[in-house]
Enzyme design. Structure first.
Site, PDB file in Angstrom:
ATOM      1  N   GLY A 164       0.873  -1.184   0.000  1.00 14.06           N
ATOM      2  CA  GLY A 164       0.000   0.000   0.000  1.00 14.06           C
ATOM      3  C   GLY A 164       0.895   1.214   0.000  1.00 14.06           C
ATOM      4  O   GLY A 164       1.998   1.179  -0.538  1.00 14.06           O
ATOM      5  N   ARG A 246       2.027  -6.125  11.519  1.00 12.40           N
ATOM      6  CA  ARG A 246       1.509  -6.457  12.838  1.00 12.40           C
ATOM      7  C   ARG A 246       2.071  -7.803  13.240  1.00 12.40           C
ATOM      8  O   ARG A 246       2.265  -8.692  12.392  1.00 12.40           O
ATOM      9  CB  ARG A 246      -0.024  -6.528  12.819  1.00 12.40           C
ATOM     10  CG  ARG A 246      -0.714  -5.167  12.783  1.00 12.40           C
ATOM     11  CD  ARG A 246      -0.553  -4.411  14.100  1.00 12.40           C
ATOM     12  NE  ARG A 246      -1.279  -3.158  14.142  1.00 12.40           N
ATOM     13  CZ  ARG A 246      -0.730  -1.939  14.001  1.00 12.40           C
ATOM     14  NH1 ARG A 246       0.560  -1.814  13.758  1.00 12.40           N
ATOM     15  NH2 ARG A 246      -1.474  -0.858  14.095  1.00 12.40           N
ATOM     16  N   GLU A 275       2.353  -7.866  22.250  1.00  9.93           N
ATOM     17  CA  GLU A 275       3.253  -6.798  22.733  1.00  9.93           C
ATOM     18  C   GLU A 275       2.781  -6.293  24.090  1.00  9.93           C
ATOM     19  O   GLU A 275       1.582  -6.171  24.306  1.00  9.93           O
ATOM     20  CB  GLU A 275       3.249  -5.635  21.741  1.00  9.93           C
ATOM     21  CG  GLU A 275       3.872  -5.991  20.403  1.00  9.93           C
ATOM     22  CD  GLU A 275       3.773  -4.856  19.393  1.00  9.93           C
ATOM     23  OE1 GLU A 275       3.436  -3.714  19.779  1.00  9.93           O
ATOM     24  OE2 GLU A 275       4.032  -5.123  18.212  1.00  9.93           O
ATOM     25  N   HIS A 293       8.383  -1.617  18.378  1.00 15.48           N
ATOM     26  CA  HIS A 293       7.259  -0.976  17.678  1.00 15.48           C
ATOM     27  C   HIS A 293       7.466   0.552  17.583  1.00 15.48           C
ATOM     28  O   HIS A 293       6.643   1.321  18.084  1.00 15.48           O
ATOM     29  CB  HIS A 293       5.937  -1.302  18.384  1.00 15.48           C
ATOM     30  CG  HIS A 293       4.727  -1.135  17.504  1.00 15.48           C
ATOM     31  ND1 HIS A 293       3.599  -1.889  17.638  1.00 15.48           N
ATOM     32  CD2 HIS A 293       4.468  -0.283  16.485  1.00 15.48           C
ATOM     33  CE1 HIS A 293       2.693  -1.516  16.755  1.00 15.48           C
ATOM     34  NE2 HIS A 293       3.207  -0.535  16.032  1.00 15.48           N
TER      35      HIS A 293
HETATM   36  C1  DGY Z   1       0.151   2.448  13.493  1.00 10.55           C
HETATM   37  O1  DGY Z   1       0.026   3.635  13.230  1.00 10.55           O
HETATM   38  O2  DGY Z   1      -0.712   1.610  13.212  1.00 10.55           O
HETATM   39  C2  DGY Z   1       1.390   2.062  14.231  1.00 10.55           C
HETATM   40  O3  DGY Z   1       1.656   0.708  14.140  1.00 10.55           O
HETATM   41  C3  DGY Z   1       1.283   2.479  15.664  1.00 10.55           C
HETATM   42  O4  DGY Z   1       0.318   1.751  16.241  1.00 10.55           O
END
Ligand code: DGY
Length: 327
Positions: A164, A246, A275, A293
């Site tokens: 994307g 993710r 997490e 993250h």
């Molecule tokens: C998002 O913006 O989805 C990042 O992973 C932070 O959660």
């Protein structure tokens, strides 16, 4: 919850009442306070109670906004603005059914996340975990031609699963380093910055052609567990894995076993299942470069994320539908 008097005082100002579930960076806090009457989370009680009579709630991915929580949200709430591009923590259909708009932060964090992807790529290729450990341990005995030999990204094939806008930003940077980029999605990518790259419709053929597999997909019913022992077996021995999407895109047992056997040369991981309590076996593996993250964690992204949400709330107040509204 603020006392009734406080709420009355706030509403007298005529400014938007915003509940914010997290502590933002100081400059972002100032930005929120310039544009709204903000009440920050007190850390006590369910989110529905904390929101009180705010018209908008700014939340993060660790907040639970599943259907049962949304049912309990106060009637005054008109919008949930998530400080993230991912929105798997929000039941958008339940929010829409209650007339609550859901806003996210597309595009503005893509450069930060893409730069972090490059950090992971380079960290895996140049064995960052082992290098840092060697220097810090005091065991480094000096330069030798055989120490910590990595590989160059130049000339390698990078495959992006979930192409994307973020994937497009990663692809442009990886191309600049001399990588060949292809991708696999259900359908050819529509994002303008992603269309230039080779689309591989067959998942197995895609996986078999790669030196590095990069996961940039959201967590959905279709993508959860997509990297498992079966799909990992399709990769060439010695391929590497990067995950910026993710944690639940992968099955940990399968990835850890592929790393232990060196079927996977290395993994660069910014996201994890469960997490922050990631599977501790990852931390025992020298060929894992793990980050907590931090994909969108730059001051530029954090500022723009607040701005795009505030602009979206302004648009809703004007009766418009902002481009970052979903559902
Ligand atoms: C998002 O913006 O989805 C990042 O992973 C932070 O959660």
């Amino acid at each position: 919850m603020p006392k009734h008097d406080d709420l009355t005082k706030q509403s007298r100002t005529g400014r938007r009442q915003l509940y914010c579930s997290f502590q933002p960076p100081e400059s972002v806090r100032q930005l929120l306070e310039q544009r709204c009457e903000v009440r920050f989370a007190s850390g006590k009680g369910p989110i529905a109670h904390q929101i009180g009579d705010a018209e908008a709630a700014m939340v993060v991915v660790t907040d639970d906004l599943s259907a049962p929580v949304i049912i309990d949200l106060p009637a005054s709430l008109r919008a949930i603005a998530t400080y993230s591009v991912g929105y798997e923590h929000i039941d958008v259909a339940a929010a829409t059914a209650r007339g609550i708009a859901v806003l996210t932060t597309p595009d503005v964090l893509s450069p930060a996340v893409a730069e972090n992807a490059l950090f992971l790529l380079l960290g895996v290729a140049r064995r960052a975990t082992e290098s840092i450990e060697l220097v810090r341990s005091g065991r480094w005995s000096g330069w030798t031609p055989t120490q910590l030999i990595g590989f160059e990204l130049r000339g390698k094939t990078l495959g992006i699963l979930g192409m994307g806008r973020i994937g497009g930003e990663v692809a442009r940077r990886a191309s600049a380093l001399g990588m060949t980029v292809c991708y696999h999605n259900r359908h050819p990518a529509t994002a303008p910055n992603a269309r230039a790259y080779r689309f591989e419709p067959d998942l197995y053929e895609f996986l078999g052609s790669l030196d590095v597999l990069l996961l940039a997909a959201p967590s959905t019913d279709e993508t959860r567990g997509i990297i498992n022992s079966d799909t990992l077996a399709q990769l060439k021995p010695g391929a590497s894995l990067i995950n910026i999407g993710r944690g639940d895109l992968v099955v940990d047992d399968a990835v850890i076993s592929a790393l232990q056997s060196r079927h996977l040369r290395g993994a660069g991981l910014d996201v994890f299942n469960n997490e922050p309590a990631l599977d501790p076996r990852y931390l025992e593996l020298p060929n894992v470069f793990a980050l907590p993250h931090i994909g969108s964690s730059t001051i530029e992204a954090r500022t723009s994320m607040a701005e795009i949400l505030l602009d979206g709330l302004d648009a809703i107040d004007r009766g418009e539908r902002p481009a970052n509204q979903i559902g």
